[in-house]
Write a protein that holds these residues in place. Structure first.
Motif, PDB file in Angstrom:
ATOM      1  N   CYS A   1      45.775 187.056  -1.475  1.00 37.26           N
ATOM      2  CA  CYS A   1      45.296 188.110  -0.574  1.00 37.26           C
ATOM      3  C   CYS A   1      43.836 188.404  -0.889  1.00 37.26           C
ATOM      4  N   SER A   2      43.058 187.349  -1.060  1.00 40.98           N
ATOM      5  CA  SER A   2      41.679 187.478  -1.540  1.00 40.98           C
ATOM      6  C   SER A   2      40.667 187.696  -0.423  1.00 40.98           C
ATOM      7  N   GLY A   3      41.124 187.822   0.825  1.00 37.00           N
ATOM      8  CA  GLY A   3      40.194 188.102   1.916  1.00 37.00           C
ATOM      9  C   GLY A   3      39.134 187.030   2.057  1.00 37.00           C
ATOM     10  N   LEU A   4      37.902 187.453   2.147  1.00 39.25           N
ATOM     11  CA  LEU A   4      36.792 186.515   2.313  1.00 39.25           C
ATOM     12  C   LEU A   4      36.664 185.579   1.116  1.00 39.25           C
ATOM     13  N   GLY A   5      37.158 186.005  -0.039  1.00 34.91           N
ATOM     14  CA  GLY A   5      37.105 185.166  -1.230  1.00 34.91           C
ATOM     15  C   GLY A   5      37.889 183.876  -1.103  1.00 34.91           C
ATOM     16  N   ALA A   6      38.823 183.811  -0.152  1.00 32.85           N
ATOM     17  CA  ALA A   6      39.604 182.592   0.035  1.00 32.85           C
ATOM     18  C   ALA A   6      38.748 181.423   0.496  1.00 32.85           C
ATOM     19  N   ALA A   7      37.599 181.711   1.090  1.00 32.65           N
ATOM     20  CA  ALA A   7      36.700 180.625   1.509  1.00 32.65           C
ATOM     21  C   ALA A   7      36.281 179.795   0.312  1.00 32.65           C
ATOM     22  N   GLN A   8      36.077 180.454  -0.833  1.00 29.47           N
ATOM     23  CA  GLN A   8      35.698 179.743  -2.059  1.00 29.47           C
ATOM     24  C   GLN A   8      36.922 179.298  -2.847  1.00 29.47           C
ATOM     25  N   LEU A   9      37.892 180.183  -3.008  1.00 28.86           N
ATOM     26  CA  LEU A   9      39.031 179.883  -3.873  1.00 28.86           C
ATOM     27  C   LEU A   9      39.884 178.748  -3.333  1.00 28.86           C
ATOM     28  N   PHE A  10      40.042 178.694  -1.998  1.00 29.82           N
ATOM     29  CA  PHE A  10      40.896 177.662  -1.403  1.00 29.82           C
ATOM     30  C   PHE A  10      40.163 176.846  -0.347  1.00 29.82           C
ATOM     31  N   GLU A  11      38.843 176.877  -0.389  1.00 31.22           N
ATOM     32  CA  GLU A  11      37.979 176.023   0.429  1.00 31.22           C
ATOM     33  C   GLU A  11      38.365 176.066   1.910  1.00 31.22           C
TER      34      GLU A  11
ATOM     35  N   ILE B   1      54.121 203.358  -9.841  1.00 30.01           N
ATOM     36  CA  ILE B   1      55.392 204.055 -10.068  1.00 30.01           C
ATOM     37  C   ILE B   1      56.550 203.075 -10.044  1.00 30.01           C
ATOM     38  N   ALA B   2      56.455 202.046  -9.200  1.00 30.32           N
ATOM     39  CA  ALA B   2      57.498 201.030  -9.105  1.00 30.32           C
ATOM     40  C   ALA B   2      57.395 199.975 -10.206  1.00 30.32           C
ATOM     41  N   GLY B   3      56.497 200.180 -11.170  1.00 27.69           N
ATOM     42  CA  GLY B   3      56.398 199.280 -12.318  1.00 27.69           C
ATOM     43  C   GLY B   3      55.341 198.205 -12.215  1.00 27.69           C
ATOM     44  N   GLY B   4      54.511 198.257 -11.185  1.00 23.67           N
ATOM     45  CA  GLY B   4      53.477 197.236 -11.012  1.00 23.67           C
ATOM     46  C   GLY B   4      52.326 197.379 -11.985  1.00 23.67           C
ATOM     47  N   LYS B   5      51.693 196.254 -12.292  1.00 26.85           N
ATOM     48  CA  LYS B   5      50.548 196.225 -13.205  1.00 26.85           C
ATOM     49  C   LYS B   5      49.322 195.682 -12.468  1.00 26.85           C
ATOM     50  N   ILE B   6      48.151 196.190 -12.859  1.00 23.32           N
ATOM     51  CA  ILE B   6      46.887 195.720 -12.296  1.00 23.32           C
ATOM     52  C   ILE B   6      46.037 195.153 -13.421  1.00 23.32           C
ATOM     53  N   VAL B   7      45.583 193.921 -13.248  1.00 28.55           N
ATOM     54  CA  VAL B   7      44.751 193.232 -14.239  1.00 28.55           C
ATOM     55  C   VAL B   7      43.413 192.886 -13.594  1.00 28.55           C
ATOM     56  N   ILE B   8      42.319 193.292 -14.225  1.00 23.39           N
ATOM     57  CA  ILE B   8      40.986 192.953 -13.721  1.00 23.39           C
ATOM     58  C   ILE B   8      40.642 191.534 -14.163  1.00 23.39           C
ATOM     59  N   ARG B   9      40.433 190.661 -13.173  1.00 25.04           N
ATOM     60  CA  ARG B   9      40.125 189.263 -13.478  1.00 25.04           C
ATOM     61  C   ARG B   9      39.378 188.658 -12.304  1.00 25.04           C
ATOM     62  N   ASP B  10      38.353 187.891 -12.622  1.00 21.46           N
ATOM     63  CA  ASP B  10      37.530 187.246 -11.602  1.00 21.46           C
ATOM     64  C   ASP B  10      37.863 185.764 -11.556  1.00 21.46           C
ATOM     65  N   PHE B  11      38.391 185.320 -10.436  1.00 26.99           N
ATOM     66  CA  PHE B  11      38.736 183.910 -10.262  1.00 26.99           C
ATOM     67  C   PHE B  11      37.569 183.168  -9.611  1.00 26.99           C
ATOM     68  N   LYS B  12      37.271 181.996 -10.119  1.00 21.08           N
ATOM     69  CA  LYS B  12      36.144 181.210  -9.612  1.00 21.08           C
ATOM     70  C   LYS B  12      36.565 180.121  -8.627  1.00 21.08           C
ATOM     71  N   ASN B  13      37.785 179.604  -8.791  1.00 21.43           N
ATOM     72  CA  ASN B  13      38.230 178.493  -7.951  1.00 21.43           C
ATOM     73  C   ASN B  13      39.756 178.440  -7.937  1.00 21.43           C
ATOM     74  N   ARG B  14      40.283 177.460  -7.245  1.00 24.30           N
ATOM     75  CA  ARG B  14      41.733 177.337  -7.117  1.00 24.30           C
ATOM     76  C   ARG B  14      42.402 177.117  -8.467  1.00 24.30           C
ATOM     77  N   SER B  15      41.797 176.327  -9.329  1.00 18.32           N
ATOM     78  CA  SER B  15      42.389 176.081 -10.651  1.00 18.32           C
ATOM     79  C   SER B  15      42.538 177.380 -11.435  1.00 18.32           C
ATOM     80  N   ASP B  16      41.547 178.259 -11.323  1.00 16.20           N
ATOM     81  CA  ASP B  16      41.646 179.564 -11.965  1.00 16.20           C
ATOM     82  C   ASP B  16      42.855 180.345 -11.450  1.00 16.20           C
ATOM     83  N   VAL B  17      43.039 180.318 -10.147  1.00 17.24           N
ATOM     84  CA  VAL B  17      44.165 181.041  -9.562  1.00 17.24           C
ATOM     85  C   VAL B  17      45.483 180.469 -10.050  1.00 17.24           C
TER      86      VAL B  17
END
Length: 326
Positions: free
Chosen positions: A240-250, A213-229
């Motif tokens: 805010c990737s939760g447990l995924g940060a272990a891989q995304l940001f080592e 309602i506030a104008g936000g958009k949601i995009v489905i995308r799977d990031f593999k690493n920091r460069s992807d992010v």
């Protein structure tokens, strides 16, 4: 066992030193980390996200990206919108498939860190985040956001209450210790307090509505690493990737804490929560959609299958707990 609707498994993103909220700079990109809340993500989300959004002070609001659509991603996105940012959430899984939707739902900002490892500075930050989050939830109370106040009974063989955090004791009113003959449970003592019970599915759906309602958009995308992010168009990125940060940001400090929950049909007459009273971790929370029985907290366990022996323990221990009820 014939009444079990479903058995589910989730993985809490646990960091012994505590959750990570801080900025990191990569050339023209600023990444604000907000992850690693262990068993307290639902409880701490508004406070931790407020800490994260404070990292943008002095910046001119423009476009921002949020990685992850769990409770930390949604609350970060909503607070960024309130601060004037145009926000896009990038997520691999829609919210109903996130760890946040597997949360039990009691407002209890504990199981968040290892107090033997975490610093005094972190403990102060945790206290601040818990108080901000508590205040925010009291402003959202009601069925629209899936929040209600319930009595909670923690079972003990001692008249001394085991306070998780004495500094937050004032946030848990209506406290009393019931002794033998004053309650129907099998342990000698039942420690009572009142706290909020949160239905994660209802809360997540409503936050998504508010965000859109506030104008936000949601995009489905799977990031593999920091460069992807860092490849997203926005120059401000909330991780805010939760447990995924272990891989995304080592982040080597981030480990899973496996939890297992057993669902039963809802019963509107059950209007209280219980903790403990038997072998292993136990809790019973009566959500609007199910009666939820837990639980487990297995550090370092990435397995995603439900363990039949844990299901049997959780169910039979709760059967024993309520055996004398009429």
């Amino acid at each position: 066992m014939d009444n079990v609707i479903r058995v589910i498994v989730g993985h809490r993103p646990f960091r012994p030193p505590g959750f990570r909220v801080e900025s990191e700079h990569f050339d023209d990109k600023t990444v604000v980390h907000n992850y690693g809340h262990g068993g307290g993500g639902i409880s701490l989300c508004w406070g931790s996200s407020a800490l994260a959004v404070r990292e943008t002070l002095g910046m001119m609001p423009a476009e921002a990206a949020v990685i992850g659509s769990g409770i930390m991603g949604l609350t970060s996105a909503r607070l960024l919108q309130d601060a004037g940012w145009s926000v896009t959430i990038y997520t691999r899984d829609v919210s109903r498939h996130t760890t946040s939707n597997v949360a039990a739902g009691e407002w209890s900002p504990f199981s968040v860190h290892d107090p033997e490892v975490s610093s005094d500075a972190f403990k102060s930050k945790l206290n601040w985040a818990a108080r901000i989050a508590h205040h925010a939830y009291t402003n959202l109370g009601g069925s629209d956001y899936g929040i209600r106040w319930l009595e909670t009974y923690t079972f003990s063989y001692s008249p001394d209450s085991d306070e998780n955090d004495a500094e937050l004791a004032d946030l848990f009113p209506h406290k009393a210790t019931l002794g033998p003959g004053e309650h129907p449970f099998p342990t000698p003592y039942a420690h009572r307090l009142v706290t909020m019970q949160i239905d994660p599915a209802v809360l997540l759906r409503r936050l998504i509505q508010d965000f859109q309602i506030a104008g936000g958009k949601i995009v489905i995308r799977d990031f593999k690493n920091r460069s992807d992010v860092l490849s997203v168009a926005e120059s401000l990125i909330f991780n805010c990737s939760g447990l995924g940060a272990a891989q995304l940001f080592e982040d080597a400090a981030l480990v899973p804490a496996k939890g297992q929950l057993v669902y039963f049909p809802p019963d509107p007459q059950v209007d209280y929560m219980t903790i403990g009273g038997g072998r292993g971790l136990l809790h019973m929370f009566p959500r609007s959609d199910v009666i939820l029985l837990g639980g487990t907290f297995k550090l370092g366990d990435y397995t995603t299958h439900a363990e039949p022996e844990e299901t049997a323990r959780i169910v039979t221990e709760h059967q024993r707990l309520f055996a004398d009820f009429g």
